[in-house]
Scaffold this motif. Structure first.
Motif, PDB file in Angstrom:
ATOM      1  N   UNK A 179      -2.636   4.415  14.797  1.00  0.00           N
ATOM      2  CA  UNK A 179      -1.913   5.129  13.743  1.00  0.00           C
ATOM      3  C   UNK A 179      -0.412   5.124  14.039  1.00  0.00           C
ATOM      4  N   UNK A 180      -0.046   5.243  15.302  1.00  0.00           N
ATOM      5  CA  UNK A 180       1.372   5.232  15.678  1.00  0.00           C
ATOM      6  C   UNK A 180       2.016   3.882  15.344  1.00  0.00           C
ATOM      7  N   UNK A 181       1.307   2.794  15.611  1.00  0.00           N
ATOM      8  CA  UNK A 181       1.837   1.468  15.297  1.00  0.00           C
ATOM      9  C   UNK A 181       1.926   1.270  13.785  1.00  0.00           C
ATOM     10  N   UNK A 182       0.910   1.697  13.060  1.00  0.00           N
ATOM     11  CA  UNK A 182       0.925   1.574  11.600  1.00  0.00           C
ATOM     12  C   UNK A 182       2.047   2.408  11.010  1.00  0.00           C
ATOM     13  N   UNK A 183       2.339   3.534  11.638  1.00  0.00           N
ATOM     14  CA  UNK A 183       3.399   4.420  11.158  1.00  0.00           C
ATOM     15  C   UNK A 183       4.767   3.755  11.219  1.00  0.00           C
ATOM     16  N   UNK A 184       4.986   2.899  12.190  1.00  0.00           N
ATOM     17  CA  UNK A 184       6.263   2.173  12.289  1.00  0.00           C
ATOM     18  C   UNK A 184       6.467   1.312  11.042  1.00  0.00           C
ATOM     19  N   UNK A 185       5.432   0.567  10.645  1.00  0.00           N
ATOM     20  CA  UNK A 185       5.525  -0.284   9.464  1.00  0.00           C
ATOM     21  C   UNK A 185       5.620   0.554   8.188  1.00  0.00           C
ATOM     22  N   UNK A 186       4.883   1.662   8.136  1.00  0.00           N
ATOM     23  CA  UNK A 186       4.930   2.537   6.962  1.00  0.00           C
ATOM     24  C   UNK A 186       6.316   3.152   6.802  1.00  0.00           C
ATOM     25  N   UNK A 187       6.940   3.516   7.909  1.00  0.00           N
ATOM     26  CA  UNK A 187       8.296   4.076   7.842  1.00  0.00           C
ATOM     27  C   UNK A 187       9.291   3.051   7.318  1.00  0.00           C
ATOM     28  N   UNK A 188       9.155   1.813   7.748  1.00  0.00           N
ATOM     29  CA  UNK A 188      10.044   0.756   7.229  1.00  0.00           C
ATOM     30  C   UNK A 188       9.850   0.600   5.722  1.00  0.00           C
ATOM     31  N   UNK A 189       8.606   0.615   5.278  1.00  0.00           N
ATOM     32  CA  UNK A 189       8.331   0.491   3.843  1.00  0.00           C
ATOM     33  C   UNK A 189       8.875   1.691   3.084  1.00  0.00           C
ATOM     34  N   UNK A 190       8.715   2.871   3.654  1.00  0.00           N
ATOM     35  CA  UNK A 190       9.196   4.096   3.002  1.00  0.00           C
ATOM     36  C   UNK A 190      10.722   4.088   2.886  1.00  0.00           C
ATOM     37  N   UNK A 191      11.404   3.726   3.968  1.00  0.00           N
ATOM     38  CA  UNK A 191      12.872   3.689   3.934  1.00  0.00           C
ATOM     39  C   UNK A 191      13.392   2.630   2.972  1.00  0.00           C
ATOM     40  N   UNK A 192      12.713   1.500   2.900  1.00  0.00           N
ATOM     41  CA  UNK A 192      13.111   0.457   1.951  1.00  0.00           C
ATOM     42  C   UNK A 192      12.919   0.931   0.513  1.00  0.00           C
ATOM     43  N   UNK A 193      11.837   1.671   0.256  1.00  0.00           N
ATOM     44  CA  UNK A 193      11.596   2.210  -1.088  1.00  0.00           C
ATOM     45  C   UNK A 193      12.666   3.224  -1.456  1.00  0.00           C
ATOM     46  N   UNK A 194      13.065   4.059  -0.505  1.00  0.00           N
ATOM     47  CA  UNK A 194      14.130   5.029  -0.761  1.00  0.00           C
ATOM     48  C   UNK A 194      15.458   4.333  -1.030  1.00  0.00           C
ATOM     49  N   UNK A 195      15.730   3.262  -0.302  1.00  0.00           N
ATOM     50  CA  UNK A 195      16.957   2.495  -0.517  1.00  0.00           C
ATOM     51  C   UNK A 195      16.974   1.873  -1.904  1.00  0.00           C
ATOM     52  N   UNK A 198       0.815  -1.221   0.000  1.00  0.00           N
ATOM     53  CA  UNK A 198       0.000   0.000   0.000  1.00  0.00           C
ATOM     54  C   UNK A 198       0.845   1.266   0.000  1.00  0.00           C
ATOM     55  N   UNK A 199       2.160   1.091  -0.108  1.00  0.00           N
ATOM     56  CA  UNK A 199       3.100   2.218  -0.068  1.00  0.00           C
ATOM     57  C   UNK A 199       2.949   3.040   1.213  1.00  0.00           C
ATOM     58  N   UNK A 200       2.716   2.344   2.296  1.00  0.00           N
ATOM     59  CA  UNK A 200       2.666   2.986   3.606  1.00  0.00           C
ATOM     60  C   UNK A 200       1.373   3.715   3.906  1.00  0.00           C
ATOM     61  N   UNK A 201       0.259   3.295   3.340  1.00  0.00           N
ATOM     62  CA  UNK A 201      -1.031   3.931   3.598  1.00  0.00           C
ATOM     63  C   UNK A 201      -1.442   3.637   5.048  1.00  0.00           C
ATOM     64  N   UNK A 202      -1.291   4.641   5.913  1.00  0.00           N
ATOM     65  CA  UNK A 202      -1.533   4.454   7.337  1.00  0.00           C
ATOM     66  C   UNK A 202      -2.963   4.015   7.644  1.00  0.00           C
ATOM     67  N   UNK A 203      -3.899   4.628   6.977  1.00  0.00           N
ATOM     68  CA  UNK A 203      -5.295   4.300   7.259  1.00  0.00           C
ATOM     69  C   UNK A 203      -5.603   2.848   6.911  1.00  0.00           C
ATOM     70  N   UNK A 204      -5.147   2.417   5.767  1.00  0.00           N
ATOM     71  CA  UNK A 204      -5.423   1.044   5.353  1.00  0.00           C
ATOM     72  C   UNK A 204      -4.742   0.038   6.281  1.00  0.00           C
ATOM     73  N   UNK A 205      -3.506   0.314   6.638  1.00  0.00           N
ATOM     74  CA  UNK A 205      -2.771  -0.601   7.525  1.00  0.00           C
ATOM     75  C   UNK A 205      -3.440  -0.665   8.894  1.00  0.00           C
TER      76      UNK A 205
END
Length: 185
Positions: free
Chosen positions: A162-178, A147-154
């Motif tokens: 939202x805080x817990x979902x944000x942890x997973x979204x940040x990992x996905x975002x950083x992996x995409x940047x890498x 979902x490319x880090x879609x917080x609401x969907x996660x």
């Protein structure tokens, strides 16, 4: 005429680093999913398809599942067909193995069949042969990538804050940047 100074002004907040969940061994998960043990297969299916919390797996009662849906508090989960198939196999096995049990929980074993308490907290991991929580984390992280880090969907899909979902979204975002940086080089 006193002037109050904030005593925390010069304190720095240390950044919190959350570890990236380790990837699940897909072959081991596939083996558990196709296990001849109905409890193992159902546990793997519920974790792999719907990422149910391990504490919720333990607390599930027979009455929480009806009409092809799992009802966890205010969350209703439509069960995948593969989960329904494994649920049917497990319920048949449960009824044949412990026909006189009064335990209302979905998952029972030799010890819990004689009382009304759930299985112990490590039972699902022992049954699977791997940490049950790691399957849930891997599934949530996979959804964060999809979902490319879609917080609401996660958060809605897995019942996370939202805080817990944000942890997973940040990992996905950083992996995409890498990945983007690796493709540029």
């Amino acid at each position: 005429k006193l002037i109050f100074v904030n005593p925390t002004t010069h304190l720095r907040q240390l950044p919190v680093h959350h570890t990236i969940p380790t990837a699940v061994d897909i072959d081991a998960l596939r083996t558990a999913f196709n296990s001849p043990d109905p409890a193992c297969a159902l546990t793997a299916a519920l974790l792999g398809f719907h990422a149910i919390r391990v504490k919720d797996l333990r607390a599930l009662k027979l009455t929480d599942i009806f009409d092809g849906r799992l009802h966890l508090g205010d969350q209703t989960i439509v069960l995948a067909q593969q989960v329904r198939d494994r649920l049917s196999d497990y319920l048949f096995h449960r009824a044949a193995t412990w026909p006189n049990t009064i335990n209302p929980h979905l998952f029972i074993n030799v010890r819990s069949a004689t009382h009304t308490r759930p299985v112990n907290q490590h039972w699902h991991s022992t049954t699977l042969g791997m940490p049950a929580q790691s399957i849930r984390q891997d599934r949530i992280l996979d959804e964060a990538f999809a979902t490319r880090g879609d917080l609401r969907q996660i958060s809605e899909l897995f019942g996370l804050s939202v805080a817990q979902a944000n942890i997973y979204a940040n990992h996905a975002h950083h992996a995409a940047l890498s990945d983007q940086a690796a493709h540029r080089d």
